[in-house]
Each structure stands twice: as C-alpha cells, then as structure tokens.
Write an enzyme that holds these catalytic residues in place. Structure first.
Site, short mmCIF file in Angstrom:
data_model
loop_
_atom_site.label_atom_id
_atom_site.label_comp_id
_atom_site.label_asym_id
_atom_site.label_seq_id
_atom_site.Cartn_x
_atom_site.Cartn_y
_atom_site.Cartn_z
N TYR A 290 -5.59 8.83 2.41
CA TYR A 290 -5.04 7.51 2.75
C TYR A 290 -6.12 6.61 3.33
CZ TYR A 290 -2.89 3.91 5.69
OH TYR A 290 -2.59 2.71 6.30
N THR B 150 -6.25 -0.76 8.29
CA THR B 150 -5.91 0.15 9.37
C THR B 150 -7.15 0.58 10.16
OG1 THR B 150 -5.19 2.45 9.72
CG2 THR B 150 -6.02 1.94 7.57
N ASP B 151 -6.92 1.03 11.40
CA ASP B 151 -8.04 1.57 12.19
C ASP B 151 -8.45 2.96 11.70
OD1 ASP B 151 -5.83 3.01 13.07
OD2 ASP B 151 -6.25 2.77 15.21
N GLU B 152 -7.63 3.56 10.81
CA GLU B 152 -7.95 4.92 10.36
C GLU B 152 -9.23 4.96 9.51
OE1 GLU B 152 -4.71 7.41 9.14
OE2 GLU B 152 -3.25 6.16 10.18
N ALA C 180 0.86 -1.18 0.00
CA ALA C 180 0.00 0.00 0.00
C ALA C 180 0.89 1.23 0.00
CB ALA C 180 -0.89 0.01 1.24
N GLU C 181 0.31 2.33 -0.42
CA GLU C 181 0.88 3.64 -0.07
C GLU C 181 0.35 3.90 1.32
OE1 GLU C 181 2.98 5.74 -1.47
OE2 GLU C 181 3.31 4.47 -3.22
N LYS D 285 -7.90 3.15 1.86
CA LYS D 285 -7.90 1.87 2.59
C LYS D 285 -9.34 1.40 2.82
CE LYS D 285 -4.89 -0.21 3.96
NZ LYS D 285 -4.01 -1.24 3.32
N ASP E 99 0.08 22.09 12.32
CA ASP E 99 -0.58 20.79 12.27
C ASP E 99 -0.89 20.37 10.83
OD1 ASP E 99 -1.59 18.49 13.30
OD2 ASP E 99 -3.17 19.44 14.50
N PRO F 28 -3.33 19.14 7.92
CA PRO F 28 -4.76 19.40 7.73
C PRO F 28 -5.59 18.15 8.02
CG PRO F 28 -3.53 19.68 5.64
CD PRO F 28 -2.54 19.29 6.69
#
Ligand code: NAD
Length: 337
Positions: free
Chosen positions: A163, A138-140, A84-85, A167, A292, A294
């Site tokens: 990202y 992922t959990d994202e 993955a990226e 996913k 931060d 974005p």
C-alpha cells in the site's frame, strides 16, 4: 460557475470532504468520480444527493477515455484526488489492484489533466493558468519511526507495505509532473484518520462494532503500535486550505499531534462505551490479541509545522474529543441509539 473533479468521493475521507467543501465554496460545482469498489458507498453522500452543485459519476480513474470525456464535458479547473485502494491488509493479500489504481490511476488523471490544461511544458492554455491538481497521500510513505522523532516533508521516503509503496510511487509521479511539465500540483501526506463514514473493516469501527455485538475485539500483536490520529474533518480542512493556498510543487504534512497506541485506543473506546451503554462486565474483557500483520510499522508521527506556520492550519479536535463524536456516530449507524 467553475467545476472541479473529485475522485474517490464515496469513500471515507472523500465523503466527509465533499459536503464540507460544497458548503464552503459556493461558486464551485463538484463532479465526484468513484468506481464504488467495496470501499465506496453512495449512501455516504445521501445528504447531498440532489444538491444542484454536485454530480456523481460511477467510473474508473484508470479509464482514460472516460476521464478525457469528463474533462471535455465539465471543463475542470481543478482535481482533488482521493481515489485509492487504501487498506494495508488487502495490499498484503492482493497488491496488484493497489498498483493499478494507486499508481496507474494517478498517472492517468495527471496525464489527462496535463493534456487538457497545458500547451507545452510550463505553458498553460488560456483560462487554465490557475488549474491545480491536489494529490491526497499518506504519512506511511515515510516508513516507520522508533520511539522518538517526527516525519517532516524532508524525511526520505521508505515505504514498507505494498500500500505505502504504491502511494509513494503515485507521489513521485505527481512530483515528476511538476518538475518536468511545470504542472500546478500539490500533495498532502496525512496521518491516520478516524471519524464518521469509515469502512467497517478499519480499526476504530471494528472495535466499536465488535464491542457492542459482544464479540472478541481483535488487536494486532501486543497493541503497542503507535499512530498519530487525526479527526477526519480536520484533514478535510487541511486539504481545502492546501488546494486554495498551498504553494505549487510543494508537499504538506497533515497531523494533529495525537500519538496513541492501539491499546490506548481500545481502552478509551471501551471506557466510553462502559459509560454510555454499560453492561455487566467492562467491554475491555472482550479485548483479544491476534497474530500481528507482517511488516507492521511500529510508529508514525507527523510534524505539521509547515502547514501550521505557512498556511495557518490547526487541528480542532484532539483524540479524546473526536473519539466521542465518532462513537456516537457509529452507535447510531449500528442502531444502538
Ligand atoms: P477509502 O478506501 O475509504 O475510499 C477510497 C474510494 O476510492 C472508494 O470510494 C472507492 O470506491 C474509490 N476507488 C477505488 N478505486 C477506484 C478507481 N479505480 N476509480 C475510481 N474510484 C476508485 O479511502 P480513504 O480512507 O477515504 O482514503 C482516501 C485517500 O486518502 C486515499 O488516497 C488514501 O491513501 C489517503 N489517506 C487515507 C488515510 C486514512 O487514514 N484513511 C490517511 C492518509 C491518507
């Protein structure tokens, strides 16, 4: 001997997984398909370079002709898909590569596997009744949490970055191949990993590298973003367990209940460095807050109860034990020890 295809095995998690898996599964030959993008490095796998049950192929998971020819050559009975990226910052600058690799690449692998393993929906070809596709995610994909609560497998998807959106799309593609074709798929959704072999651009290697080279240590925003940190080998053990014993069509969250904010992480690393390689001032004085990212998600935290109770997984490291091993590894890598 049976052969499985592992994709993206020259990256951080894959290169921790393959040596562990080969050692633990003596009847399996592993073919590692990796494009060797900036994130992949064959040196990560130097310990198994000449292993008789390991083959490396440089190539793209989006290249259907190549993937089909590898299936014909090796007769894969399983796929464990890491490629993955994976860097959120890069997905903000260049989302197209994330859609290509993470979405199209996953579709390509799934579709070739289905054609090779299945006669028709829900009917496996002879010899492929157990053939399984494990998708690493992922959990994202679940988005962000407030101060409380945990992500479970039932949490609705709400990805916030290109990202995590790519996913999430790949997870849905995997899900659809189970529901539509009856393919034997399983998906794991894991929290933030750390440990040896992670790319220099990620948070923990960056903190260690900047600290020992006397540079400012950049921390996003106010450093209050919280992640649930898992030592990479605990993730690898979870993946192996799900591949061998997970229930078809299910998803499993993997996380070690180690929620820490970025300030805690940088503080802990600096304290350990102050002990091992003290300098005049504490490394903490190099911490510098930067603008931060974005859309930076505030908090991720995993409920791994399903994996723990149904399959018997348990994290062996907590953050404090895992980070010591990790720092030691990077100090050796950066020739500091
Ligand atoms: P990584 O970026 O370190 O490695 C990715 C690997 O995939 C690299 O070796 C790269 O060369 C290869 N690759 C990229 N595009 C490819 C393509 N088109 N064809 C073939 N190979 C290609 O990533 P990682 O941190 O090891 O993550 C592995 C998987 O685990 C990813 O799917 C990621 O989404 C997931 N994940 C990572 C974390 C984490 O904290 N790192 C947490 C949860 C899930």
């Amino acid at each position: 001997m049976q052969t499985i295809l592992i994709t993206g095995g020259a990256g951080f998690i894959g290169s921790n997984f393959i040596p562990y898996f080969i050692e633990n599964n003596k009847e399996i030959h592993v073919v590692n398909l990796d494009l060797l993008t900036y994130a992949g490095d064959v040196a990560n796998l130097s310990e198994i370079d000449n292993h008789p049950r390991y083959t490396f192929v440089k190539g793209d998971i989006c290249d259907r002709t190549l993937v089909e020819s590898l299936f014909k050559e090796h007769n894969f009975i399983g796929v464990i898909h890491f490629a993955a990226e994976s860097h959120v910052d890069n997905s903000i600058k260049n989302p197209d590569e994330f859609v290509r690799t993470n979405v199209f690449g996953t579709f390509n692998l799934l579709d070739v596997s289905k054609e090779y393993w299945m006669e028709s929906p829900n009917v496996f070809k002879e010899g492929f009744e157990q053939a399984r596709f494990l998708h690493i995610s992922t959990d994202e994909v679940y988005g962000t949490l407030g101060e409380t609560g945990l992500f479970t497998e039932k949490t609705p998807y709400a990805p916030n970055s290109p990202y995590s959106a790519s996913k999430a799309s790949s997870d849905f593609m995997v899900r659809s191949y189970f529901h539509t074709y009856g393919m034997n798929v399983v998906t794991t959704n894991c929290s933030n990993n750390y440990g040896p072999k992670q790319h220099d651009e990620k948070l923990i290697p960056t903190i260690i590298r900047k600290a020992i080279s006397g540079e400012k240590i950049p921390i996003y925003g106010d450093g209050k973003n919280i992640r649930d940190w898992l030592y990479v080998l605990d993730h690898c053990k979870g993946i192996e367990l799900v591949f061998n014993t997970g229930k078809t069509g299910e998803t499993y969250n993997i996380g070690g209940k180690n929620e820490r904010d970025n300030l805690y992480i940088v503080d802990a690393i600096c304290s350990i460095l102050d002990e091992i390689i003290p300098q005049k001032k504490s490394y903490k004085e190099q911490i510098s807050f930067v603008k931060d990212r974005p859309g930076h998600d505030f908090r991720y935290a995993i409920d791994a109860n399903k994996l723990e109770t149904e399959l018997g997984w348990k994290a062996h490291e907590n953050f404090e034990s895992g980070i010591k091993k990790t720092i030691q590894w990077y100090l050796e890598k950066y020739s500091y020890l």
